[in-house]
Scaffold this motif. Structure first.
Motif, PDB file in Angstrom:
ATOM      1  N   SER A 175      -6.011  -8.576   1.910  1.00 44.28           N
ATOM      2  CA  SER A 175      -6.692  -7.151   1.929  1.00 44.28           C
ATOM      3  C   SER A 175      -5.667  -6.135   2.415  1.00 44.28           C
ATOM      4  CB  SER A 175      -7.738  -7.072   3.258  1.00 44.28           C
ATOM      5  OG  SER A 175      -7.012  -7.025   4.630  1.00 44.28           O
ATOM      6  N   TYR A 176      -5.926  -4.694   2.099  1.00 46.71           N
ATOM      7  CA  TYR A 176      -4.790  -3.767   2.318  1.00 46.71           C
ATOM      8  C   TYR A 176      -4.333  -3.732   3.824  1.00 46.71           C
ATOM      9  CZ  TYR A 176      -3.409   1.030   3.062  1.00 46.71           C
ATOM     10  OH  TYR A 176      -2.708   2.246   3.303  1.00 46.71           O
ATOM     11  N   GLU A 177      -5.355  -3.796   4.828  1.00 49.18           N
ATOM     12  CA  GLU A 177      -4.673  -3.351   6.154  1.00 49.18           C
ATOM     13  C   GLU A 177      -3.907  -4.576   6.576  1.00 49.18           C
ATOM     14  OE1 GLU A 177      -8.853  -1.646   5.007  1.00 49.18           O
ATOM     15  OE2 GLU A 177      -7.956  -3.686   4.866  1.00 49.18           O
ATOM     16  N   THR A 178      -3.760  -5.904   5.993  1.00 51.88           N
ATOM     17  CA  THR A 178      -2.699  -6.752   6.581  1.00 51.88           C
ATOM     18  C   THR A 178      -1.219  -6.584   6.309  1.00 51.88           C
ATOM     19  OG1 THR A 178      -2.956  -7.964   4.588  1.00 51.88           O
ATOM     20  CG2 THR A 178      -4.514  -8.602   6.398  1.00 51.88           C
ATOM     21  N   PHE A 179      -1.026  -5.404   5.398  1.00 54.10           N
ATOM     22  CA  PHE A 179       0.279  -5.018   5.229  1.00 54.10           C
ATOM     23  C   PHE A 179       0.979  -4.167   6.051  1.00 54.10           C
ATOM     24  CE2 PHE A 179      -1.433  -6.823   1.351  1.00 54.10           C
ATOM     25  CZ  PHE A 179      -0.265  -7.452   0.811  1.00 54.10           C
ATOM     26  N   SER A 180       2.401  -4.292   6.039  1.00 56.90           N
ATOM     27  CA  SER A 180       3.269  -3.342   7.105  1.00 56.90           C
ATOM     28  C   SER A 180       3.007  -1.801   6.575  1.00 56.90           C
ATOM     29  CB  SER A 180       4.596  -3.775   7.116  1.00 56.90           C
ATOM     30  OG  SER A 180       5.049  -3.588   5.929  1.00 56.90           O
ATOM     31  N   GLY A 181       3.565  -1.106   7.536  1.00 55.64           N
ATOM     32  CA  GLY A 181       3.485   0.288   7.111  1.00 55.64           C
ATOM     33  C   GLY A 181       4.328   0.750   6.133  1.00 55.64           C
ATOM     34  N   GLY A 182       5.499   0.250   5.835  1.00 53.51           N
ATOM     35  CA  GLY A 182       6.414   0.606   4.612  1.00 53.51           C
ATOM     36  C   GLY A 182       5.522  -0.001   3.385  1.00 53.51           C
ATOM     37  N   GLU A 183       5.205  -1.187   3.494  1.00 54.21           N
ATOM     38  CA  GLU A 183       4.395  -1.557   2.065  1.00 54.21           C
ATOM     39  C   GLU A 183       3.150  -1.013   1.925  1.00 54.21           C
ATOM     40  OE1 GLU A 183       4.013  -5.606   3.767  1.00 54.21           O
ATOM     41  OE2 GLU A 183       5.718  -6.347   2.313  1.00 54.21           O
ATOM     42  N   SER A 184       2.372  -0.455   3.069  1.00 51.15           N
ATOM     43  CA  SER A 184       1.126   0.467   3.072  1.00 51.15           C
ATOM     44  C   SER A 184       1.519   1.608   2.283  1.00 51.15           C
ATOM     45  CB  SER A 184       0.515   0.680   4.353  1.00 51.15           C
ATOM     46  OG  SER A 184       0.155  -0.754   4.813  1.00 51.15           O
ATOM     47  N   PHE A 185       2.824   2.224   2.592  1.00 50.19           N
ATOM     48  CA  PHE A 185       2.814   3.362   2.121  1.00 50.19           C
ATOM     49  C   PHE A 185       3.279   3.450   0.483  1.00 50.19           C
ATOM     50  CE2 PHE A 185       6.090   6.795   0.861  1.00 50.19           C
ATOM     51  CZ  PHE A 185       5.521   8.011   1.231  1.00 50.19           C
ATOM     52  N   ARG A 186       3.974   2.447   0.115  1.00 53.42           N
ATOM     53  CA  ARG A 186       4.056   2.310  -1.311  1.00 53.42           C
ATOM     54  C   ARG A 186       2.772   2.034  -1.944  1.00 53.42           C
ATOM     55  NH1 ARG A 186       8.011  -2.020   0.489  1.00 53.42           N
ATOM     56  NH2 ARG A 186       9.933  -1.003   1.051  1.00 53.42           N
ATOM     57  N   ILE A 187       1.957   1.235  -1.417  1.00 57.29           N
ATOM     58  CA  ILE A 187       0.588   1.020  -2.068  1.00 57.29           C
ATOM     59  C   ILE A 187      -0.222   2.509  -2.247  1.00 57.29           C
ATOM     60  CG2 ILE A 187      -1.722   0.120  -1.853  1.00 57.29           C
ATOM     61  CD1 ILE A 187      -0.174  -2.255  -0.330  1.00 57.29           C
TER      62      ILE A 187
ATOM     63  N   GLY B   6       9.566   8.448   6.240  1.00 65.22           N
ATOM     64  CA  GLY B   6      10.394   7.993   7.408  1.00 65.22           C
ATOM     65  C   GLY B   6       9.984   6.396   7.820  1.00 65.22           C
ATOM     66  N   SER B   7       8.720   6.304   7.149  1.00 61.67           N
ATOM     67  CA  SER B   7       8.238   4.640   7.370  1.00 61.67           C
ATOM     68  C   SER B   7       9.207   3.716   6.362  1.00 61.67           C
ATOM     69  CB  SER B   7       6.604   4.482   7.256  1.00 61.67           C
ATOM     70  OG  SER B   7       6.341   5.002   5.765  1.00 61.67           O
ATOM     71  N   GLN B   8       9.772   4.127   5.482  1.00 60.34           N
ATOM     72  CA  GLN B   8      10.494   3.313   4.834  1.00 60.34           C
ATOM     73  C   GLN B   8      11.902   2.933   5.117  1.00 60.34           C
ATOM     74  OE1 GLN B   8       8.682   2.126   1.661  1.00 60.34           O
ATOM     75  NE2 GLN B   8       7.048   2.970   3.023  1.00 60.34           N
ATOM     76  N   ASP B   9      12.350   1.732   4.978  1.00 63.37           N
ATOM     77  CA  ASP B   9      13.445   1.440   5.132  1.00 63.37           C
ATOM     78  C   ASP B   9      14.512   1.826   4.120  1.00 63.37           C
ATOM     79  OD1 ASP B   9      13.085  -0.233   2.904  1.00 63.37           O
ATOM     80  OD2 ASP B   9      13.210  -1.887   3.945  1.00 63.37           O
TER      81      ASP B   9
END
Length: 844
Positions: free
Chosen positions: A761-773, A803-806
């Motif tokens: 599910s979408y909620e299990t991904f990290s902040g950077g990954e969520s931002f890309r989605i 800022g959430s992205q590396d």
């Protein structure tokens, strides 16, 4: 919409005098700066100048702090044509909403040509028509606002499906569904109304056959009765002619009877007049026989009237003179009464007031002498009082001297006591040389001080006794002196007041004494006039003259009375003489009138005879016409009955014809109603089909089902670039909770994301990954909405926090943005991250 040039003044954080922001040659650029420096404010200025909307709740919040107005000017390209839009807003001076101005112009070179509407709303609608998008479409497609990218992904499945419906503008189909339902309801109402009317009209059509039968029967009755009526009318006409002659005879009979009565009455009146004239003629002949007597009586009456007129004239003159005499006599009597009253007043004043007052003068003089002697006696008493007061003064001086001595003695005794007390101390010293005293010297000084103290005390006591005695004497003498002073003053005041009052009265009495002689002379003069009647002299002369005139006239009352009696006795001859003058003429007139009257009587008697014969003939004809009258009444009754029957049949036939016409019209109306019902049923069926088509399970469901794969495809294409083909999105529509009203399950939209680990599910991904989605889905939704609205998507504003992205994630986002740059005329990225700024060649 492709923005070219932007000019701001007093908008949010921007002040006046700023250079124009030129975006004409920009394709992909980074709008960078620290937080709060106005990056997002530039995008707010574009939405405000075009649609009048921005992040702030009111336009006043957009004006720079401390300023009263703001303005934004934007040049943009749309459909290969340049336009310029300018919006200005000023604060209100009071509590209002301020004033806004909006202008839209076409640019030909640098020359603007205004194409603004009549109102701001009209101009804003022109802008929407030019751009093919409103504010909501713009922020959903071309503008990725900060913090808005994850609104879709972080919503629950049911809300996510609703967001997708909002993005696809499915509310328009919901409005169409509601409108179709309303149209179907209106059609059903019309169907029900027409069916009710049809049912009512159908019951009316069942009477048509019975109405037609009754009309035929009624026509047969009318054809049968009409000839009968014609025969009766002909019979009645003949009988009416006979009755009309009878009526004429009856009227003529009444006329003859009336004329006969009038003629008889005239004959009677003429005969009565003849009798009256005969009597009057006898009286006239008797009057003419007395002509000598009446002429002599009239002459005596005229002579008596002449003499009576003279004596009555004398009487009037006498009455006038007597009236004047009475007035003068009254004036003399009034003057006599006035003199008598004046004499009485003077005598009363002299006897009652003045003489008694003059008699008081010696007494008053004696009172003044006595009071002056009393004043002299008071002066002697005042001399004695001064002697007493002098003695009191000496006693007061003596007392004061003793008081001073006692004060000195008291001071001396106090000082002696202090010294005595000092000597009693063991180490006492001499008060003079201040040396210590021996016991003997101490005793000696103590004895001396004791003697001095006792002497002073004795002197003080003697003085105190004297002071007490003197005080008693002073008190007594002062009381005596005060009493005598008060008594002398009171008696002196009384005596002085008495002297002044007596002298004033004496002066007044002296004046009265002088008046006494004058009043006595006045009384003597008045008494003399009264005795000799030496007053009202002119009136007395006038009275004597009037009395002499009365005697001169010589009016005799007895003669006057005799003439009045004669006037009464001769008065009858006045009327008789008047009658005698007209007697001959009246006799001639009576004779002529009597002859004429006799002719009238003869003529009237002849007419009465002729009319009696005519009446006999008329009565015979009336008896013969009685049978015709009875027959006419019977025919008239039969005719009336037949006419009534005929009229009733005709009325019934007309009513039935109208009823038949109404039935025929109702048949036409029934045909129209049936046609209308069929038409409205067809319309209702069509609207029911449209309701189903526009409903949730129709076009809306179809569009969502069709758009989900498109969003998924576009998002995965972009997400694969952002994650190096590691991640993919799966959008699934599934049934949700049952609707309590319809019983139909709601639709929900799930997001499943797969990577090298598996599908999660979408909620299990990290902040950077969520931002890309989020970013991939947001771009996909924007492209989908742009294609659905029919608006071109030439520009993209991305106002997101990276800022959430590396560093690697930021590089991939940059690559993703650059990968879609061919699909947009301009892309503006807003960020404050340094690595992101360096990834773009153009900076703002």
């Amino acid at each position: 919409l492709i923005p070219l040039r932007l000019t701001l003044e007093n908008f949010m954080c921007y002040r006046q005098g700023l250079p124009t922001l030129n975006l004409e040659n920009v394709h992909v650029a980074c709008l960078s700066g620290d937080n709060g420096n106005g990056k997002t404010a530039l995008l707010d200025s574009i939405t405000w100048v075009l649609w009048g909307k921005a992040r702030a709740r009111t336009q006043e919040e957009l004006i720079h702090q401390g300023q009263t107005s703001m303005s934004v000017e934007l040049d943009f390209l749309a459909n290969d044509q340049e336009y310029r839009v300018t919006r200005l807003h000023s604060r209100s001076r009071g509590s209002g909403s301020g004033k806004t101005e909006l202008n839209l112009a076409v640019l030909n070179g640098n020359q603007p040509t205004s194409i603004m509407g009549n109102t701001i709303r009209d101009t804003e609608q022109q802008i929407i028509n030019l751009l093919h998008m409103d504010y909501d479409t713009f922020v959903s497609t071309s503008y990725l606002r900060q913090g808005d990218a994850d609104r879709f992904t972080k919503s629950n499945p049911a809300d996510r499906k609703q967001i997708l419906a909002d993005v696809l503008s499915l509310d328009y189909y919901q409005e169409l569904e509601t409108a179709a339902k309303e149209k179907a309801r209106e059609s059903q109402i019309q169907i029900d109304r027409n069916e009710t009317a049809l049912e009512i009209h159908s019951s009316e059509l069942s009477d048509k056959e019975s109405v037609t039968d009754v009309i035929n029967k009624t026509n047969a009755t009318i054809e049968l009765i009409t000839p009968q009526v014609n025969v009766l009318e002909e019979q009645l006409t003949k009988l009416s002619a006979i009755i009309e002659n009878t009526s004429r005879d009856r009227n003529q009979s009444e006329t003859f009877k009336s004329s006969l009565a009038l003629a008889v009455k005239e004959i009677k009146q003429a005969e009565e007049q003849e009798s009256t004239l005969s009597l009057e003629l006898l009286e006239l002949e008797n009057l003419i026989s007395r002509s000598d007597e009446i002429t002599e009586g009239k002459a005596n009456l005229d002579q008596n009237s002449k003499e009576l007129g003279k004596i009555e004239q004398n009487l009037r003159s006498v009455r006038d003179l007597e009236k004047k005499s009475a007035a003068i006599s009254q004036a003399i009597a009034v003057e006599d009464e006035r003199i008598t009253v004046e004499l009485g007043i003077l005598r009363t004043r002299l006897d009652s007031e003045m003489l008694p007052a003059v008699a008081e003068i010696p007494d008053i003089k004696q009172v003044i002498i006595n009071l002056e002697h009393a004043l002299k006696a008071l002066k002697i008493q005042e001399t004695e009082l001064r002697s007493i007061e002098a003695k009191i003064s000496l006693l007061e001086k003596e007392k004061n001297q003793l008081d001073l001595e006692n004060v000195s003695l008291m001071s001396q005794m106090t000082e002696t006591r202090k010294r005595f007390d000092l000597l009693q101390e063991s180490d006492a010293s001499c008060p003079v040389c201040n040396q210590n005293l021996a016991e003997k010297g101490k005793d000696h000084l103590q004895n001396e001080l004791k003697l001095v103290g006792e002497k002073s005390k004795k002197s003080y006591e003697i003085n105190s006794l004297k002071i007490s005695e003197l005080q008693d004497v002073l008190t007594n003498q002062s009381e005596i002196a005060t009493g005598k002073r008060k008594l002398i003053q009171e008696e002196g005041n009384q005596h002085n007041a008495g002297i002044i009052s007596s002298k004033t009265k004496l002066t007044h009495l002296g004046k009265i004494e002088q008046e006494v002689a004058a009043i006595r002379n006045t009384i003597k003069s008045i008494e003399s006039k009264k005795v000799t009647n030496d007053f009202s002299v002119e009136n007395r002369k006038e009275l004597n003259f009037l009395q002499s005139q009365i005697k001169k006239i010589g009016y005799d009352e007895q003669t006057h009375k005799s003439l009045l009696d004669n006037e009464t006795n001769y008065q009858k001859y006045r009327q008789l003489y008047s009658q005698l003058e007209n007697a001959e003429n009246r006799r001639i007139e009576i004779n002529k009138f009597s002859a004429s009257n006799q002719i009238l009587i003869q003529n009237r008697k002849e007419q009465v005879s002729i009319w009696n014969k005519e009446l006999e003939q008329i009565d015979t004809r009336l008896q013969q016409s009685q049978e015709s009258s009875q027959m006419s009444q019977e025919v008239s009754r039969d005719l009336k009955s037949k006419r009534s029957e005929l009229q009733s049949s005709v009325s019934q036939r007309d009513i039935l014809k109208n009823r038949l016409l109404t039935i025929e019209q109702t048949e036409a109306e029934v045909k129209k109603l049936r046609k209308s019902i069929n038409s409205h049923k067809q319309e209702k069926d069509s609207y029911d089909e449209l309701t189903a088509a526009f409903g949730r399970n129709g076009i809306q469901a179809f569009m969502i089902e069709r758009s989900v794969p498109q969003i998924q495809e576009i998002a995965n294409e972009l997400l694969s670039k952002l994650t190096d083909n590691r991640m993919a999105i799966k959008l699934e529509l599934r049934d949700g909770r049952l609707d309590r009203l319809t019983g139909v399950p709601s639709e929900e939209l799930d997001i499943r994301v797969s990577d090298e680990v598996g599908t999660r599910s979408y909620e299990t991904f990290s902040g950077g990954e969520s931002f890309r989605i989020d970013f991939a889905l947001r771009i996909a939704l924007s492209k989908l909405l742009a294609s659905r609205s029919g608006a071109p998507l030439p520009i993209l504003f991305i106002d997101e926090g990276f800022g959430s992205q590396d560093s690697k994630g930021q590089e991939r986002l940059t690559e993703a943005i650059q990968s879609v740059q061919t699909e947009f005329e301009k892309i503006i990225v807003i960020t404050h991250v340094e690595q992101m700024k360096e990834s773009f060649e153009e900076h703002i």
